[in-house]
Write a protein that holds these residues in place. Structure first.
Motif, PDB file in Angstrom:
ATOM      1  N   ALA A   1       0.868  -1.177   0.000  1.00  0.00           N
ATOM      2  CA  ALA A   1       0.000   0.000   0.000  1.00  0.00           C
ATOM      3  C   ALA A   1       0.905   1.227   0.000  1.00  0.00           C
ATOM      4  O   ALA A   1       1.745   1.373   0.880  1.00  0.00           O
ATOM      5  CB  ALA A   1      -0.915   0.009   1.212  1.00  0.00           C
ATOM      6  N   ASP A   2       0.764   2.071  -0.987  1.00  0.00           N
ATOM      7  CA  ASP A   2       1.671   3.199  -1.166  1.00  0.00           C
ATOM      8  C   ASP A   2       1.183   4.452  -0.436  1.00  0.00           C
ATOM      9  O   ASP A   2       1.162   5.534  -0.998  1.00  0.00           O
ATOM     10  CB  ASP A   2       1.844   3.488  -2.657  1.00  0.00           C
ATOM     11  N   TYR A   3       0.767   4.282   0.799  1.00  0.00           N
ATOM     12  CA  TYR A   3       0.349   5.399   1.629  1.00  0.00           C
ATOM     13  C   TYR A   3       0.381   4.917   3.071  1.00  0.00           C
ATOM     14  O   TYR A   3       0.404   3.710   3.340  1.00  0.00           O
ATOM     15  CB  TYR A   3      -1.055   5.892   1.258  1.00  0.00           C
ATOM     16  N   PHE A   4       0.389   5.816   4.000  1.00  0.00           N
ATOM     17  CA  PHE A   4       0.398   5.470   5.412  1.00  0.00           C
ATOM     18  C   PHE A   4      -1.010   5.086   5.837  1.00  0.00           C
ATOM     19  O   PHE A   4      -1.921   5.906   5.787  1.00  0.00           O
ATOM     20  CB  PHE A   4       0.910   6.655   6.233  1.00  0.00           C
ATOM     21  N   PRO A   5      -1.217   3.812   6.246  1.00  0.00           N
ATOM     22  CA  PRO A   5      -2.575   3.371   6.580  1.00  0.00           C
ATOM     23  C   PRO A   5      -3.072   3.857   7.938  1.00  0.00           C
ATOM     24  O   PRO A   5      -4.199   3.571   8.314  1.00  0.00           O
ATOM     25  CB  PRO A   5      -2.459   1.842   6.562  1.00  0.00           C
TER      26      PRO A   5
ATOM     27  N   ARG B   1      -1.282  -0.603  -8.967  1.00  0.00           N
ATOM     28  CA  ARG B   1      -0.157   0.317  -8.852  1.00  0.00           C
ATOM     29  C   ARG B   1       1.142  -0.453  -8.627  1.00  0.00           C
ATOM     30  O   ARG B   1       2.153  -0.197  -9.260  1.00  0.00           O
ATOM     31  CB  ARG B   1      -0.379   1.314  -7.707  1.00  0.00           C
ATOM     32  N   LEU B   2       1.105  -1.442  -7.730  1.00  0.00           N
ATOM     33  CA  LEU B   2       2.297  -2.247  -7.454  1.00  0.00           C
ATOM     34  C   LEU B   2       2.746  -3.008  -8.699  1.00  0.00           C
ATOM     35  O   LEU B   2       3.932  -2.988  -9.045  1.00  0.00           O
ATOM     36  CB  LEU B   2       2.019  -3.217  -6.304  1.00  0.00           C
TER      37      LEU B   2
ATOM     38  N   LYS C   1       7.299  -1.571 -14.834  1.00  0.00           N
ATOM     39  CA  LYS C   1       8.089  -0.446 -15.350  1.00  0.00           C
ATOM     40  C   LYS C   1       9.553  -0.546 -14.942  1.00  0.00           C
ATOM     41  O   LYS C   1      10.446  -0.253 -15.723  1.00  0.00           O
ATOM     42  CB  LYS C   1       7.515   0.881 -14.858  1.00  0.00           C
ATOM     43  N   PHE C   2       9.786  -0.955 -13.702  1.00  0.00           N
ATOM     44  CA  PHE C   2      11.152  -1.028 -13.203  1.00  0.00           C
ATOM     45  C   PHE C   2      11.880  -2.260 -13.743  1.00  0.00           C
ATOM     46  O   PHE C   2      13.083  -2.235 -13.931  1.00  0.00           O
ATOM     47  CB  PHE C   2      11.144  -1.037 -11.670  1.00  0.00           C
TER      48      PHE C   2
ATOM     49  N   ALA D   1       3.465 -10.530 -11.134  1.00  0.00           N
ATOM     50  CA  ALA D   1       3.484  -9.256 -11.851  1.00  0.00           C
ATOM     51  C   ALA D   1       4.174  -9.314 -13.203  1.00  0.00           C
ATOM     52  O   ALA D   1       3.855  -8.514 -14.079  1.00  0.00           O
ATOM     53  CB  ALA D   1       4.181  -8.197 -10.996  1.00  0.00           C
ATOM     54  N   LEU D   2       5.130 -10.211 -13.383  1.00  0.00           N
ATOM     55  CA  LEU D   2       5.968 -10.149 -14.573  1.00  0.00           C
ATOM     56  C   LEU D   2       5.672 -11.219 -15.618  1.00  0.00           C
ATOM     57  O   LEU D   2       6.102 -11.101 -16.756  1.00  0.00           O
ATOM     58  CB  LEU D   2       7.449 -10.243 -14.169  1.00  0.00           C
ATOM     59  N   GLY D   3       5.007 -12.285 -15.223  1.00  0.00           N
ATOM     60  CA  GLY D   3       4.777 -13.380 -16.161  1.00  0.00           C
ATOM     61  C   GLY D   3       6.018 -14.221 -16.365  1.00  0.00           C
ATOM     62  O   GLY D   3       6.089 -15.016 -17.297  1.00  0.00           O
ATOM     63  N   ARG D   4       7.004 -14.044 -15.518  1.00  0.00           N
ATOM     64  CA  ARG D   4       8.243 -14.831 -15.555  1.00  0.00           C
ATOM     65  C   ARG D   4       8.849 -14.821 -14.157  1.00  0.00           C
ATOM     66  O   ARG D   4       8.557 -13.957 -13.346  1.00  0.00           O
ATOM     67  CB  ARG D   4       9.233 -14.259 -16.563  1.00  0.00           C
ATOM     68  N   SER D   5       9.694 -15.781 -13.911  1.00  0.00           N
ATOM     69  CA  SER D   5      10.327 -15.887 -12.601  1.00  0.00           C
ATOM     70  C   SER D   5      11.608 -15.075 -12.535  1.00  0.00           C
ATOM     71  O   SER D   5      12.350 -15.000 -13.525  1.00  0.00           O
ATOM     72  CB  SER D   5      10.653 -17.351 -12.292  1.00  0.00           C
TER      73      SER D   5
END
Length: 123
Positions: A10-14, A35-36, A42-43, A82-86
């Motif tokens: 979570a990209d915010y303070f909960p 978002r994650l 992208k990275f 997320a990537l479709g690969r290991s």
């Protein structure tokens, strides 16, 4: 040249309660998942280092009871699906000041083993 990126489930303070940070809810994690995934794609990392039990379980898509079952090892998985690969995943414990996990001698050994694995693969 090595690049590092920090991202959280979570990209915010909960928020906090009784002086401790609140753990993101399942709904918050689901809401933040796109978002994650976008950040990871992208990275396009070579290594993922999930930190803390919650992130590790989501990254490895694996339920476990104790960090001692997971730490000190490396994994080849599709992180967070997320990537479709290991790629290489090396989990670490959460550095929270509220945690006493790292004070146990056997736990320190596992932490050092994980850090050594990370050092080897970053060289």
């Amino acid at each position: 040249e090595k690049y590092f990126l920090y991202s959280a489930l979570a990209d915010y303070f909960p928020g906090s309660k009784n002086g401790s940070h609140l753990v993101p809810t399942t709904d918050e994690i689901i809401r933040e998942r796109p978002r994650l995934i976008n950040t990871i794609r992208k990275f396009n990392p070579e290594i993922i280092v999930p930190i803390g039990k919650l992130s590790i379980s989501h990254c490895l898509k694996k339920d476990f009871n104790l960090l001692t079952e997971i730490l000190g090892k490396k994994y080849e998985v599709d992180p967070y699906q997320a990537l479709g690969r290991s790629i290489l995943v090396i989990p670490l414990p959460h550095p929270s000041g509220a945690s006493t996990w790292h004070h146990h001698p056997d736990h320190k050994k596992l932490l050092l083993k994980s850090l050594n694995l990370l050092e080897i693969h970053l060289s």
